[in-house]
Design an enzyme around this catalytic site. Structure first.
Site, short mmCIF file in Angstrom:
data_model
loop_
_atom_site.label_atom_id
_atom_site.label_comp_id
_atom_site.label_asym_id
_atom_site.label_seq_id
_atom_site.Cartn_x
_atom_site.Cartn_y
_atom_site.Cartn_z
N LYS A 260 10.33 11.49 1.72
CA LYS A 260 10.81 11.78 0.37
C LYS A 260 11.77 12.99 0.34
CE LYS A 260 6.77 9.76 -1.94
NZ LYS A 260 5.82 9.90 -3.06
N TYR B 287 9.25 1.61 -8.20
CA TYR B 287 8.02 2.17 -8.77
C TYR B 287 7.60 1.49 -10.07
CZ TYR B 287 7.65 5.95 -5.35
OH TYR B 287 7.48 6.68 -4.20
N PHE C 253 3.84 10.00 -15.55
CA PHE C 253 4.70 10.68 -14.58
C PHE C 253 5.87 9.81 -14.10
CE2 PHE C 253 1.04 8.92 -12.19
CZ PHE C 253 1.69 8.11 -11.28
N ARG D 128 -1.58 5.17 6.30
CA ARG D 128 -2.26 5.86 5.20
C ARG D 128 -3.17 6.97 5.72
NH1 ARG D 128 -1.35 3.79 0.44
NH2 ARG D 128 -3.23 4.50 -0.61
N THR E 149 -2.95 11.30 -1.64
CA THR E 149 -1.75 11.46 -2.47
C THR E 149 -1.54 12.91 -2.88
OG1 THR E 149 -2.07 9.23 -3.35
CG2 THR E 149 -0.61 10.67 -4.59
N ARG F 98 0.59 15.04 4.62
CA ARG F 98 0.64 15.68 3.30
C ARG F 98 -0.04 17.04 3.30
NH1 ARG F 98 -0.35 9.95 0.31
NH2 ARG F 98 1.81 9.47 -0.26
N ASN G 263 5.27 14.91 -2.47
CA ASN G 263 4.22 14.79 -1.44
C ASN G 263 4.74 14.20 -0.12
OD1 ASN G 263 4.46 12.14 -2.26
ND2 ASN G 263 2.29 11.83 -2.69
N HIS H 286 5.84 8.35 1.33
CA HIS H 286 5.24 7.18 0.69
C HIS H 286 4.83 6.21 1.79
CE1 HIS H 286 4.73 3.54 -1.75
NE2 HIS H 286 5.42 2.94 -0.79
N GLU I 80 7.97 -4.37 -0.02
CA GLU I 80 8.73 -3.12 0.03
C GLU I 80 9.75 -3.15 1.17
OE1 GLU I 80 5.17 -0.45 -2.02
OE2 GLU I 80 5.73 -0.02 0.05
P1 CMP Z 1 3.61 7.22 -3.79
O1 CMP Z 1 2.71 6.77 -2.71
O2 CMP Z 1 5.06 7.25 -3.50
O3 CMP Z 1 3.38 6.30 -5.07
C1 CMP Z 1 3.51 6.75 -6.38
C2 CMP Z 1 3.80 8.22 -6.47
O4 CMP Z 1 3.61 8.80 -7.73
C3 CMP Z 1 2.85 8.96 -5.56
O5 CMP Z 1 3.18 8.72 -4.23
C4 CMP Z 1 3.02 10.39 -6.05
O6 CMP Z 1 4.08 11.05 -5.42
C5 CMP Z 1 3.34 10.15 -7.52
N1 CMP Z 1 2.22 10.52 -8.33
C6 CMP Z 1 1.01 10.00 -8.33
N2 CMP Z 1 0.24 10.59 -9.24
C7 CMP Z 1 0.99 11.51 -9.83
C8 CMP Z 1 0.76 12.45 -10.84
N3 CMP Z 1 -0.42 12.55 -11.45
N4 CMP Z 1 1.78 13.26 -11.18
C9 CMP Z 1 2.98 13.13 -10.59
N5 CMP Z 1 3.25 12.25 -9.61
C10 CMP Z 1 2.26 11.46 -9.23
#
Ligand code: CMP
Length: 139
Positions: free
Chosen positions: A10, A50, A58, A86, A92, A103, A113, A116, A127
């Site tokens: 990212k 997304y 968010f 994972r 996450t 992470r 973070n 993905h 994807e």
């Molecule tokens: P990702 O695996 O890319 O899939 C969805 C993304 O949304 C996740 O990683 C986070 O980076 C983001 N995400 C998930 N929960 C939140 C949250 N509560 N606030 C902001 N971003 C979020």
């Protein structure tokens, strides 16, 4: 079984010049990079990618963040690739991620973070198709 998953390094990670460091952790976890490209996601691409999160509070911020700088999209291959990826990514929210995960090591926040990873074989296939043509993947 040897399977494939989809990964994104990212904007928070590319900005800090961590493409190699993150990729090294993926490789050391037993994953092989069989496709890779650095792109700037368009707003349309990010929104569509997304889409499952479109009702979440968010969503707008997430789209802004994912289009804020370059990302590196990758196809990773390995034994049980989705789970393996994972596991090495960690939770996450970096505050919940285990020691030694990408992470825990590099993420700045739940949004920034660093990586993905697909959450199922079915989503991985979708994807991968979203970002790569068949000829870009060399196993
Ligand atoms: P990702 O695996 O890319 O899939 C969805 C993304 O949304 C996740 O990683 C986070 O980076 C983001 N995400 C998930 N929960 C939140 C949250 N509560 N606030 C902001 N971003 C979020």
């Amino acid at each position: 079984a040897v399977t494939r998953t989809f990964s994104i390094i990212k904007p928070d990670a590319t900005r800090r010049n961590l493409t190699g460091a993150v990729t090294k952790m993926l490789e050391e976890a037993g994953l092989r990079v069989v496709a890779s490209k650095r792109i700037k996601m368009s707003e349309d691409q990010a929104k569509k990618f997304y889409e499952v999160h479109s009702e979440r509070p968010f969503y707008g911020e997430l789209v802004d963040f994912m289009t804020s700088g370059p990302v590196v999209v990758q196809v990773l291959e390995g034994e049980d690739a989705v789970k393996r990826n994972r596991d090495v990514m960690g939770a996450t929210n970096p505050a919940d991620a285990e020691e030694g995960t990408i992470r825990k090591t590099y993420a700045e926040s739940i949004e920034a973070n660093s990586v993905h990873g697909s959450d199922s074989d079915e989503n991985a296939a979708n994807e991968i198709d979203f970002f790569f043509s068949k000829d870009e993947i060399v196993g």
